[in-house]
Design a protein around this motif. Sequence first.
Motif, PDB file in Angstrom:
ATOM      1  N   THR A  78      -4.928   3.366  -1.629  1.00 25.21           N
ATOM      2  CA  THR A  78      -4.849   2.298  -1.266  1.00 25.21           C
ATOM      3  C   THR A  78      -5.641   1.221  -2.017  1.00 25.21           C
ATOM      4  N   ALA A  79      -6.796   1.379  -2.534  1.00 24.63           N
ATOM      5  CA  ALA A  79      -7.411   0.467  -3.488  1.00 24.63           C
ATOM      6  C   ALA A  79      -6.747   0.324  -4.730  1.00 24.63           C
ATOM      7  N   VAL A  80      -6.191   1.094  -5.344  1.00 17.74           N
ATOM      8  CA  VAL A  80      -5.260   0.974  -6.506  1.00 17.74           C
ATOM      9  C   VAL A  80      -4.267   0.176  -6.292  1.00 17.74           C
ATOM     10  N   LYS A  81      -3.434   0.285  -5.284  1.00 17.47           N
ATOM     11  CA  LYS A  81      -2.249  -0.608  -4.683  1.00 17.47           C
ATOM     12  C   LYS A  81      -2.897  -1.931  -4.500  1.00 17.47           C
ATOM     13  N   GLU A  82      -3.820  -2.149  -3.747  1.00 12.60           N
ATOM     14  CA  GLU A  82      -4.439  -3.509  -3.519  1.00 12.60           C
ATOM     15  C   GLU A  82      -4.890  -4.230  -4.912  1.00 12.60           C
ATOM     16  N   GLY A 140       1.446   4.188  -3.556  1.00 19.82           N
ATOM     17  CA  GLY A 140       3.009   4.039  -3.862  1.00 19.82           C
ATOM     18  C   GLY A 140       3.334   4.664  -5.293  1.00 19.82           C
ATOM     19  N   MET A 141       2.756   5.533  -5.756  1.00 20.11           N
ATOM     20  CA  MET A 141       2.845   6.033  -7.450  1.00 20.11           C
ATOM     21  C   MET A 141       3.684   7.304  -7.461  1.00 20.11           C
ATOM     22  N   ASN A 142       4.534   7.660  -8.446  1.00 26.14           N
ATOM     23  CA  ASN A 142       4.905   8.853  -8.951  1.00 26.14           C
ATOM     24  C   ASN A 142       4.177   9.498  -9.825  1.00 26.14           C
ATOM     25  N   LEU A 143       3.370  10.709  -9.325  1.00 30.68           N
ATOM     26  CA  LEU A 143       2.255  11.490  -9.919  1.00 30.68           C
ATOM     27  C   LEU A 143       2.691  12.571 -10.107  1.00 30.68           C
ATOM     28  N   HIS A 144       2.677  13.300 -11.276  1.00 24.22           N
ATOM     29  CA  HIS A 144       2.934  14.596 -11.786  1.00 24.22           C
ATOM     30  C   HIS A 144       1.894  15.201 -12.437  1.00 24.22           C
ATOM     31  N   LEU A 145       1.589  16.379 -11.892  1.00 21.33           N
ATOM     32  CA  LEU A 145       0.254  16.997 -12.504  1.00 21.33           C
ATOM     33  C   LEU A 145       0.889  18.687 -12.837  1.00 21.33           C
ATOM     34  N   LYS A 146       0.671  18.960 -13.876  1.00 26.91           N
ATOM     35  CA  LYS A 146       1.199  20.260 -14.516  1.00 26.91           C
ATOM     36  C   LYS A 146       0.084  20.827 -15.207  1.00 26.91           C
ATOM     37  N   MET A 147      -0.482  22.169 -14.921  1.00 28.24           N
ATOM     38  CA  MET A 147      -1.528  22.826 -15.713  1.00 28.24           C
ATOM     39  C   MET A 147      -0.718  23.729 -16.697  1.00 28.24           C
ATOM     40  N   ILE A 148      -0.655  23.426 -17.866  1.00 29.43           N
ATOM     41  CA  ILE A 148       0.029  24.054 -18.874  1.00 29.43           C
ATOM     42  C   ILE A 148      -0.532  25.306 -18.964  1.00 29.43           C
ATOM     43  N   SER A 149      -1.913  25.380 -19.151  1.00 29.88           N
ATOM     44  CA  SER A 149      -2.682  26.778 -19.393  1.00 29.88           C
ATOM     45  C   SER A 149      -4.039  26.396 -18.757  1.00 29.88           C
ATOM     46  N   GLY A 150      -4.734  27.517 -18.203  1.00 20.61           N
ATOM     47  CA  GLY A 150      -5.727  27.311 -17.400  1.00 20.61           C
ATOM     48  C   GLY A 150      -6.450  28.651 -17.439  1.00 20.61           C
TER      49      GLY A 150
END
Length: 196
Positions: free
Chosen positions: A77-81, A147-157
């Motif tokens: 909410t803070a990021v959007k505002e 209201g963001m499109n967010l992708h997180l992918k762990m390629i290796s861990g």
Amino acid sequence: MPRTAVIERNTKETNIKLELNIDGTGRSDVQTGIGFFDHMLEGFSKHGFFDLTIEVNGDLDVDGHHTVEDAGIVLGTAVKEALGDKAGIKRYGSFILPMDESLCLCAVDLCGRPYFAFDCEFPVERVGALDTELVREFFYAVSYSAGMNLHLKMISGGNAHHMIEAMFKAFGKALDEACSYDPRVKGVLSTKGALA
């Protein structure tokens, strides 16, 4: 104009006050009651150059779910505002961040339409006092509240601490890029004329 926001959210489960400065230097004061979660939010702040103050008083006697999820709601909410109409920003940001054996990809689109994709399985159920399943809940809450499109992918861990830390830092770096100004952008970076 300063890109800042002050958000308070009070429910029967959590009381939260958050202050965010998009154009900060990476200073933070984080108190959520979950030490490892504090550490992750400090990393997000430092590596994204966001000034962040957050205090959460949550029902930790139940578990950490409400504390972590609601912190995500308030941060989103803070990021959007703080971004307002998003005029002049790059809109997109991405980063691939290494943390020892772990490698995380994060991509952000500040399009105004929430979408969240999370590709990661943690090898353990807890890191410190944080349930690892709550990492997904946090980022989901951020993406939908902002209201963001967010992708997180762990390629290796391998090590869950490293994996989660890579996520939070990569998110900070990607969001910093998406929020940054590009002098070539007139108005908003959209053929529709709005990012909402």
